[in-house]
Scaffold this active site. Structure first.
Site, short mmCIF file in Angstrom:
data_model
loop_
_atom_site.label_atom_id
_atom_site.label_comp_id
_atom_site.label_asym_id
_atom_site.label_seq_id
_atom_site.Cartn_x
_atom_site.Cartn_y
_atom_site.Cartn_z
N CYS A 5 -10.85 -3.35 -4.25
CA CYS A 5 -9.79 -4.24 -4.74
C CYS A 5 -10.35 -5.56 -5.25
O CYS A 5 -9.78 -6.17 -6.15
CB CYS A 5 -8.75 -4.46 -3.67
SG CYS A 5 -7.76 -2.97 -3.41
N GLU A 13 0.22 5.23 0.77
CA GLU A 13 -0.72 6.25 1.23
C GLU A 13 -0.33 7.63 0.70
O GLU A 13 0.72 7.80 0.07
CB GLU A 13 -0.78 6.22 2.77
CG GLU A 13 -1.32 4.86 3.24
CD GLU A 13 -1.62 4.79 4.72
OE1 GLU A 13 -1.15 5.65 5.49
OE2 GLU A 13 -2.34 3.84 5.10
N CYS A 49 -4.16 0.89 -2.58
CA CYS A 49 -4.08 -0.37 -1.84
C CYS A 49 -2.99 -1.26 -2.43
O CYS A 49 -2.60 -1.11 -3.60
CB CYS A 49 -5.41 -1.12 -1.92
SG CYS A 49 -6.70 -0.45 -0.85
N CYS A 66 -10.24 -5.33 0.22
CA CYS A 66 -11.37 -4.41 0.34
C CYS A 66 -12.27 -4.52 -0.90
O CYS A 66 -11.89 -5.13 -1.91
CB CYS A 66 -10.89 -2.97 0.53
SG CYS A 66 -10.29 -2.17 -0.97
N GLU A 85 -3.20 -4.23 -3.41
CA GLU A 85 -3.69 -5.01 -4.55
C GLU A 85 -3.59 -4.20 -5.85
O GLU A 85 -3.39 -4.78 -6.93
CB GLU A 85 -5.14 -5.44 -4.32
CG GLU A 85 -5.35 -6.35 -3.12
CD GLU A 85 -5.62 -5.59 -1.82
OE1 GLU A 85 -5.09 -4.48 -1.65
OE2 GLU A 85 -6.37 -6.11 -0.99
N ASN A 114 0.82 -1.21 0.00
CA ASN A 114 0.00 0.00 0.00
C ASN A 114 0.86 1.26 0.00
O ASN A 114 1.97 1.29 0.55
CB ASN A 114 -1.03 0.00 1.15
CG ASN A 114 -0.43 -0.19 2.52
OD1 ASN A 114 0.62 -0.78 2.68
ND2 ASN A 114 -1.12 0.32 3.53
N1 THU Z 1 -5.44 -1.47 2.39
C1 THU Z 1 -4.90 -2.25 1.42
O1 THU Z 1 -3.76 -2.03 0.99
N2 THU Z 1 -5.65 -3.25 0.91
C2 THU Z 1 -6.90 -3.59 1.34
O2 THU Z 1 -7.53 -4.49 0.77
C3 THU Z 1 -7.46 -2.92 2.53
C4 THU Z 1 -6.78 -1.66 2.92
C5 THU Z 1 -4.64 -0.35 2.93
C6 THU Z 1 -5.12 1.02 2.54
C7 THU Z 1 -4.57 1.87 3.67
O3 THU Z 1 -3.26 2.26 3.36
C8 THU Z 1 -4.54 0.93 4.87
O4 THU Z 1 -4.66 -0.39 4.34
C9 THU Z 1 -5.64 1.17 5.89
O5 THU Z 1 -6.89 1.16 5.30
#
Ligand code: THU
Length: 138
Positions: A92, A47, A56, A89, A58, A45
């Site tokens: 994704c 941010e 994300c 999520c 994925e 991920n």
């Molecule tokens: N996140 C992912 O990388 N993949 C997911 O399927 C769920 C959430 C990340 C996004 C963010 O940087 C952190 O997790 C908290 O939501």
């Protein structure tokens, strides 16, 4: 025929998680996917100070898939900072569906599940094809 080695995908997801950029949530995620030619593609991920622009893990995985020649995803593993399996999520799931279809196996905390179960009644390329005139060939 490519065999799914879940342990290897788990290890790859943990390894790429080291590069996660999550200074706001501190929730580190790594993802690894097996491609139908045997490749393993990964993502973490990323941010952003503008929170909603976060990518994300994925999404990074799919970017790696396409940037290295494409193919179909057979299996995907996502992990959190404690090496636990993380179910992708909602957004994704849709992104992964495009590149693995309903048969894509996704590891969840209770074991692997096909995308057909994780994202039932999904919208996909077949819906575009139903409408005459749209060319959805890659
Ligand atoms: N996140 C992912 O990388 N993949 C997911 O399927 C769920 C959430 C990340 C996004 C963010 O940087 C952190 O997790 C908290 O939501």
């Amino acid at each position: 025929m490519v065999d799914i080695c879940w342990e290897q995908l788990h290890r790859s997801a943990i390894e790429v998680r080291q590069n996660a950029y999550a200074p706001y949530s501190h929730f580190l995620v790594g993802a690894a996917g097996l491609v139908d030619d045997g490749r393993i593609v990964v993502g973490c991920n990323i941010e952003n100070a503008s929170y909603g622009l976060t990518l994300c893990a994925e999404c990074g995985l799919v970017s790696h898939l396409i940037a290295t020649g494409g193919g179909r995803l057979l299996a995907v593993v996502c992990v959190d900072s404690q090496d636990n399996y993380l179910a992708p999520c909602g957004r994704c799931r849709q992104v992964l569906l495009e590149h693995g279809g309903k048969e894509l196996q996704v590891m969840t905390p209770t074991g692997p599940l096909p995308m057909a179960e994780l994202l039932p009644w999904s919208f996909g390329p077949q819906d575009l094809r139903r409408v005459g005139g749209l060319n959805t060939n890659p």
